[in-house]
Each structure stands twice: as structure tokens, then as C-alpha cells.
Write an enzyme that holds these catalytic residues in place. Structure first.
Site, short mmCIF file in Angstrom:
data_model
loop_
_atom_site.label_atom_id
_atom_site.label_comp_id
_atom_site.label_asym_id
_atom_site.label_seq_id
_atom_site.Cartn_x
_atom_site.Cartn_y
_atom_site.Cartn_z
N CYS A 2 -15.62 -5.43 -32.74
CA CYS A 2 -16.67 -4.47 -32.35
C CYS A 2 -17.89 -5.17 -31.73
CB CYS A 2 -17.14 -3.69 -33.55
SG CYS A 2 -15.82 -2.84 -34.41
N ARG A 27 -14.38 -9.35 -26.31
CA ARG A 27 -14.20 -9.50 -27.75
C ARG A 27 -13.03 -8.66 -28.26
NH1 ARG A 27 -19.16 -11.23 -30.30
NH2 ARG A 27 -18.61 -10.06 -32.14
N TRP A 75 -13.43 -1.64 -32.43
CA TRP A 75 -12.09 -2.17 -32.68
C TRP A 75 -11.67 -1.53 -34.01
CZ3 TRP A 75 -9.69 -5.52 -36.30
CH2 TRP A 75 -8.47 -6.09 -35.88
N ASN A 100 -21.01 -2.74 -36.96
CA ASN A 100 -19.89 -3.69 -36.98
C ASN A 100 -19.65 -4.08 -38.43
OD1 ASN A 100 -19.99 -3.68 -34.24
ND2 ASN A 100 -20.61 -5.82 -34.00
N GLY A 101 -18.40 -4.25 -38.80
CA GLY A 101 -18.10 -4.67 -40.17
C GLY A 101 -17.33 -3.59 -40.90
N GLU A 483 1.29 -23.35 -31.64
CA GLU A 483 0.28 -22.81 -30.73
C GLU A 483 0.96 -22.15 -29.52
OE1 GLU A 483 -2.60 -21.97 -30.80
OE2 GLU A 483 -3.33 -21.95 -28.75
N LYS A 487 0.57 -18.22 -28.50
CA LYS A 487 0.12 -17.76 -27.17
C LYS A 487 1.12 -16.76 -26.61
CE LYS A 487 -3.20 -18.74 -27.09
NZ LYS A 487 -4.04 -19.62 -27.89
N GLU A 490 0.96 -13.42 -28.46
CA GLU A 490 -0.32 -12.74 -28.23
C GLU A 490 -0.37 -12.00 -26.91
OE1 GLU A 490 -4.37 -14.76 -29.42
OE2 GLU A 490 -2.97 -16.22 -28.65
N HIS A 506 17.82 -25.68 -41.72
CA HIS A 506 17.57 -25.06 -43.03
C HIS A 506 17.39 -23.55 -42.92
CE1 HIS A 506 17.43 -29.02 -44.73
NE2 HIS A 506 16.55 -29.39 -43.80
N LYS A 605 -11.63 -11.02 -29.92
CA LYS A 605 -12.01 -12.40 -29.67
C LYS A 605 -12.73 -13.02 -30.87
CE LYS A 605 -12.46 -16.00 -27.04
NZ LYS A 605 -11.22 -16.77 -26.89
C1 F6R Z 1 -5.56 -17.12 -30.53
C2 F6R Z 1 -6.92 -17.00 -30.98
C3 F6R Z 1 -7.14 -16.72 -32.41
C4 F6R Z 1 -8.39 -17.48 -32.90
C5 F6R Z 1 -8.71 -17.07 -34.35
C6 F6R Z 1 -9.88 -17.86 -34.90
O1 F6R Z 1 -5.49 -17.36 -29.16
O2 F6R Z 1 -7.84 -17.10 -30.22
O3 F6R Z 1 -6.04 -17.03 -33.18
O4 F6R Z 1 -8.14 -18.84 -32.82
O5 F6R Z 1 -9.01 -15.71 -34.39
O6 F6R Z 1 -11.01 -17.67 -34.11
P1 F6R Z 1 -12.17 -18.71 -34.11
O7 F6R Z 1 -11.67 -19.95 -33.49
O8 F6R Z 1 -13.27 -18.07 -33.30
O9 F6R Z 1 -12.58 -18.92 -35.54
#
Ligand code: F6R
Length: 610
Positions: A2, A27, A75, A100-101, A483, A487, A490, A506, A605
Site C-alpha cells: 500500500c 510498490r 494491496w 497502510n498496515g 534466485e 525470478k 514471480e 533424494h 515491492k
Molecule cells: C523478489 C523480491 C522479494 C524481496 C523481499 C524482501 O524479486 O524482490 O523477494 O527480496 O520481499 O524485500 P527487501 O529486500 O526489501 O527486504
């Protein structure tokens, strides 16, 4: 997650609010709205599900005219994605609130308020705040006091802004667990959850601290701490110049940010290696005093940042000679853990506001850690402000929800941390020099890795009709496989799992068939021969593989294996270099699938709720 924007000004503020929301789009959100107090003392509001553009279009058709207003991107947490659940929420046409929250005791408050005759138009936890303030206003002449009385009844996390139809020019805000920043102008003041929203109107900012409330009008900002005492908060000048339309020649922010990695890493290195050493102030003044005694490192992070921590464990244990644990923040904070002697708590976070990671940092202060250090991309974030030491990744603002340049620059920071701790734990000058030499080659190696873009784009169609995929790596490449899988899921929504290649037999080997592409990360390192055996296990079961390999690793392509040669690089920096092709792969697959690359569905974000 949010976003909040608020303004009180002498000029009309609808455009400022909408531009602010646009800048917060990165975000992640699913609906948006704004409320403006017009010259007749009437609150007019427009809300829409979907993009800020839909809200802009609606305001274009029915302009809102006023000089005080609040706006929000939501959000969804409590209640689905509907117009009725979008903020602002308004009680009795007079008290408007954005939040927010999460209000954890919202159900109890809702019942109480219903008993007092309030009816609810949404399923949100936020709506209890506006009715509560409305109710408190009946016994408090002053809006600030009414908000103060209302928030005392809230449990949970909030950053909230309240506007009252009887108080033109006034906004009351409260922060507990969800960041808020005040933007200072001339004859106007602003509030937002992220300073990016306000950069077109001011570069002067005041960050509210936990428990702070503020009373804001056009010419004055009064801040009160959690005890209700009037306090002064520092004013910071920002040099931020983020341009919301700034994708340059690129189709998406994510692609731009992938390509920015060589320069982001150059920035991250700039001035930080002096006379063959990591400069003394890289982690903040006096950092060596703390680092020299460290015997254990506990890393806590979420998502991509957690993967950076997993890579760092290999480095810290093998080179710096300290033991290291890495844990997901949402697990760490809720379990009883053993605190090692002279242990450093390291948080890794792009945003510096991730709720679970921040909570873990706060918890560490009670647990007896020797000190805390954050690896972060936002200098004004809560984690930077609340940690003893900070390493700024200097990646520049990252807009794409999927983290790219923030990750690779975190890894640079973690290598520097390895050097900084290692120098006190027997790492020889030669070993340090080797690491530094290797780090210096990194920007050029990343540039070379980016040249694979066309080749990877060409193979992306082979993934587009797949539903599942498997990523394999060993050693430091195991977290890189994780990772890569993150990606891909996501942004392309293809189910992707990562395994340490040695684990294949396994269990996951049972999944292998021609419809499950297997992506293998294969630099020419000491585990190569072991990895080759794992590749054979997949081949023998009819699996189709895509191997990202050093040319000297001598993989030969055939019907079951596509080999993509990655530039030769030092083993040490290989996890950073091999990240690039995996980012590109997920990007090009997502393009074919037509997903919203920069704002993938359901994601945010900056994850400021737990
Ligand atoms: C994936 C991604 C998320 C963040 C996670 C932590 O591409 O961006 O998995 O890495 O939400 O966010 P930060 O780094 O801001 O604590």
C-alpha cells in the site's frame, strides 16, 4: 505494498496526489483512490480497482477540486479487490482515512462500533479507524486529540492519515510499524509512505519515528513522540531525482535495471577499496571497532535478499573464518534461537522496510547480539536508521518489483563484509588481494554476461508453454538457482523449484520428464564434476536441460541439452555473474507470456506487513 500520499496546499492538489500515486505504483497494489476536501467543505472521493491510470481517467471525467486531500494505493489484505474496499474510507461524509498496515483487533472494534450504530461499507480493517476517529470526535473538540484517542485502541501496524471536513488545510498522521515521511514545501506540506511520491514537489523531508504523530497544515508541522511530547525531527535534503517515466530505451523497468547492473556495481565499488583494503568507513564510522570482535554472523532476510545471505554464508565461513547462520526473517522472529558469542546480526533488505526483517532487527536488540548491520539500498529506511552499522548498496532506485540490481549489489556488499571481518580473523593480505582483484573485474564481466541477451531471448519460447521447471546448482550457485527460480515464478507465473543438485536423487528426480525444463548453473568450479554427474542423472531420465556453463566446463549440447556459454570469470564472483542470464531468462519468458513484468500479480515491492 500500500502507498499513501497526502497534501495540504494553497494550490489544487488532485494532480499532485495522482502523480504521487503513480510514483508509488512500483510498490505493487490492486486498487487506488483519493479524497479531496473542496471549497464548500465537502469531501469528494473517487476510487477504482486496477491501475492508477483508471483512477486518473475517472478524475479526468469528474475533476476533484480542493487544496487538502489524501490518496492511496491498496494491496489487499483484509477484504477482496473491490472499489468498496479501496481507500480512502469515509465516516459520515466527514472523516476520511487512508491506512497502510494491518489492524489486528479490527473484528472486536468493528463489533463495538456496530453497537454504537456505525454501519460498514467495506470488509477492510481500515474502516474501523475512520469510524473510531468519528466516534472520538464527539467527545474531543480537537481532531488531533480524537485521532490520538482512536489510535490508542488500535493493535497492529499502521501508517495512517486522517482528514476532517470541518478542518480545511489540516491533516493528522500517525505512524506505528508502517513508515511515513513528511515533505516540506513553501506554503504547503505533504505526507507519503515513500519520499519518491513527493519528489516532484519537494526535496525536504522529515521522517516520522515509531509511535510519532504529526499535525500538519500548510505552514506548520508539529510532531509528537509516542508519549505525546512535542519533538523536533531532523530535516533531510534529498538528492533523489527518480523520474517515474524513466524507462529510457527499455520496455520495462526490470529490463533497464538488469542492464544497469554493471554501473550499479561500479557505484557500489567506487571509493570503497583503498590501498588494497575495504575502506574503514564502508559500514559506517567506527565499524571496525565492532567488526574486529565478531565471531559469528547471523543473517536475516526475506526473498531475494535471503538468497544473497545464503551466498554470503559460503563466503564468510570459507574466507572470513566466522560461523554463519542464515534465516528467513518470518521464521527467525518467532522462534527461540541460540545467540552465539560475539554475534553480529546482519539484515539484508532492498527497501529497508520489510516488516519481518525489521522486526527481527528490533528483536536482536533484546537478544544480546554484539551489534547489528544492515545491507540496504535506501539510506533513509528504518533498517538503516535502527542498525548500528549500515552498508549502502548504491544500486539506485529499483522500480521493478522483481529485485535485480539490488541483489547483485547486496552480494558486492557481502563480499566486502567478508573482507572486513576476515582481516581480523587471519585472512592473509594475499587472500584479500585476490578477492579485491576479482571484484574489480566484476562490472566488465557483468557487461559480458548481458551480451547473452539475444541468445536467451531466442530460447525463451521453449519455456512459455511449460507449467513447471527445476533449477539446479551446487555450492554458491545453489542460492543462485533459488534466485533464478524465484525470478521465473514471480514474473512468468511458471512454477519453479530450486534444488542443490546433490539432492536430486533424494526425491525431485521423480519429477523429471520432457515437460519439465531443468536449468543448470554450471561455472567451472571445484564442484563441476559432481554437477556433471547430476546432469547425467537427469539425461538418463529423459529430462530436457538448459545449462548455463563456463566454456571450459566442456558441456556439449545435444537433443536433451542446450548449452549457453557464460563468460569465463573467477569462481568467487561467479554467483553474481550467473545471476544475469537467469534474470534475462525469466524476463524473456514473461514477455512471451504477456505478464505485467514490472508489477507482477499479487506482489508488492516493499512488504510492510508481516
Ligand atoms: C523478489 C523480491 C522479494 C524481496 C523481499 C524482501 O524479486 O524482490 O523477494 O527480496 O520481499 O524485500 P527487501 O529486500 O526489501 O527486504
Amino acid at each position: 505494498m500500500c502507498g499513501i500520499v497526502g497534501a495540504t496546499s494553497e494550490r489544487r492538489i488532485s494532480e499532485i496526489l495522482l502523480e504521487g500515486l503513480k510514483r508509488l505504483e512500483y510498490r505493487g497494489y490492486d486498487s487506488a483512490g483519493l479524497a479531496v476536501l473542496n471549497d464548500q467543505g465537502v469531501i469528494e472521493s473517487v476510487r477504482r480497482t486496477g491501475k492508477v491510470q483508471a483512477l486518473k481517467d475517472a478524475v479526468g471525467e469528474h475533476p476533484l477540486s480542493g487544496t487538502t486531500g489524501i490518496a492511496h494505493t491498496r494491496w489487499a489484505t483484509h477484504g477482496g479487490v473491490t472499489e468498496a474496499n479501496a481507500h480512502p474510507h469515509i465516516s459520515d461524509d466527514c472523516i476520511a482515512v487512508v491506512h497502510n498496515g494491518i489492524i489486528e483487533n479490527h473484528e472486536k472494534l468493528r463489533e463495538q462500533l456496530k453497537g454504537l450504530g456505525y454501519t460498514f461499507a467495506s470488509d477492510t480493517d481500515t474502516e474501523v479507524i475512520c469510524h473510531l476517529v468519528h466516534h472520538e470526535r464527539k467527545t474531543h473538540d480537537d481532531l488531533f486529540e480524537a485521532v490520538q484517542a482512536a489510535i490508542k485502541q488500535l493493535e497492529g501496524a499502521y501508517g495512517t492519515v486522517v482528514m476532517d471536513c470541518r478542518e480545511p488545510g489540516r491533516l493528522v498522521v500517525a505512524r506505528s510499524g508502517s513508515p511515513l515521511v513528511i515533505g516540506l514545501g513553501i506554503g504547503e506540506n505533504f505526507i507519503a509512505s515513500d519520499q519518491l511520491a513527493l519528489l516532484p514537489v519537494t526535496h525536504k523531508f522529515m521522517y516520522l519515528e515509531e509511535g510519532d504523530m504529526a499535525d500538519i497544515n500548510r505552514t506548520e508541522v508539529k510532531v509528537y513522540d509516542a508519549k505525546g511530547t512535542r519533538v523536533e525531527r531532523d530535516i533531510h535534503e534529498s538528492d533523489g531525482n527518480y523520474d517515474a517515466g524513466g524507462k529510457g530505451e527499455y520496455r520495462h523497468f526490470m529490463l533497464k535495471e538488469i542492464h544497469e547492473q554493471p554501473s550499479a556495481v561500479r557505484n557500489a565499488l567506487e571509493g570503497r577499496i583503498v590501498d588494497g583494503h575495504v575502506a574503514d568507513d564502508v559500514f559506517g564510522n567506527g565499524s571496525l571497532e565492532l567488526l574486529k570482535d565478531i565471531e559469528h554472523v547471523q543473517i536475516v532476510a526475506c526473498g531475494t535478499s535471503y538468497h544473497a545471505g545464503m551466498v554470503a554464508r559460503y563466503w564468510l565461513e570459507s574466507m572470513a573464518g566466522v560461523s554463519c547462520n542464515v534465516e528467513i526473517a518470518s521464521e527467525f522472529r518467532y522462534r527461540t534461537s541460540h545467540v552465539h558469542r560475539n554475534s553480529l546480526l546482519v539484515t539484508i533488505s532492498q527497501s529497508g522496510e520489510t516488516a519481518d526483517t525489521l522486526a527481527a532487527l528490533r528483536l536482536s536488540k533484546e537478544l544480546g547480539y554484539k551489534g547489528s548491520l544492515t545491507i540496504c539500498n535506501v539510506s533513509t529506511s528504518s533498517m538503516v536508521r535502527e542498525s548500528d552499522l549500515a552498508y549502502m548498496t548504491r544500486a539506485g532506485t529499483e522500480i521493478g518489483v522483481a529485485s535485480t540490481k539490488a541483489f547483485t549489489t547486496q552480494l558486492v556488499g557481502l563480499l566486502m563484509l567478508t573482507l572486513a571481518i576476515g582481516q581480523f580473523r587471519g585472512m592473509s593480505a594475499e587472500q584479500q588481494e585476490t578477492v579485491i582483484k576479482s571484484l574489480k573485474t566484476l562490472p566488465a564481466k557483468l557487461e559480458e554476461a548481458l551480451l547473452l541477451s539475444d541468445a536467451i531471448e531466442a530460447l525463451a519460447p521453449e519455456f512459455a508453454d511449460k507449467f513447471h521447471s527445476l533449477f539446479l546448482g551446487r555450492g554458491t550457485q545453489y542460492p543462485i538457482a533459488m534466485e533464478g527460480a524465484l525470478k521465473l515464478k514471480e514474473i512468468s507465473y511458471i512454477h519453479a523449484e530450486a534444488y542443490a543438485a546433490g539432492e536430486l536423487k533424494h526425491g525431485p528426480l521423480a519429477l523429471i520428464d520432457a515437460d519439465m525444463p531443468v536449468i543448470v548453473v554450471a561455472p567451472n568450479d571445484e564442484l563441476l564434476e559432481k554437477l556433471k554427474s547430476n546432469v547425467e542423472e537427469v539425461r538418463a531420465r529423459g529430462g530436457i536441460m538448459y545449462v548455463f556453463a563456463d566454456k571450459d566446463a566442456h558441456f556439449k549440447g545435444d537433443n536433451s541439452m542446450r548449452v549457453i556459454n557464460v563468460t569465463h570469470c573467477d569462481e568467487l564472483i561467479a554467483p553474481i555473474v550467473y545471476t544475469i542470464p537467469l534474470q534475462l531468462l525469466s524476463y524473456f519468458v514473461a514477455i512471451i507470456k504477456g505478464t505485467d513484468v514490472d508489477q507482477p500479480r499479487n506482489l508488492a515491492k516493499s512488504v510492510t506487513v508481516e
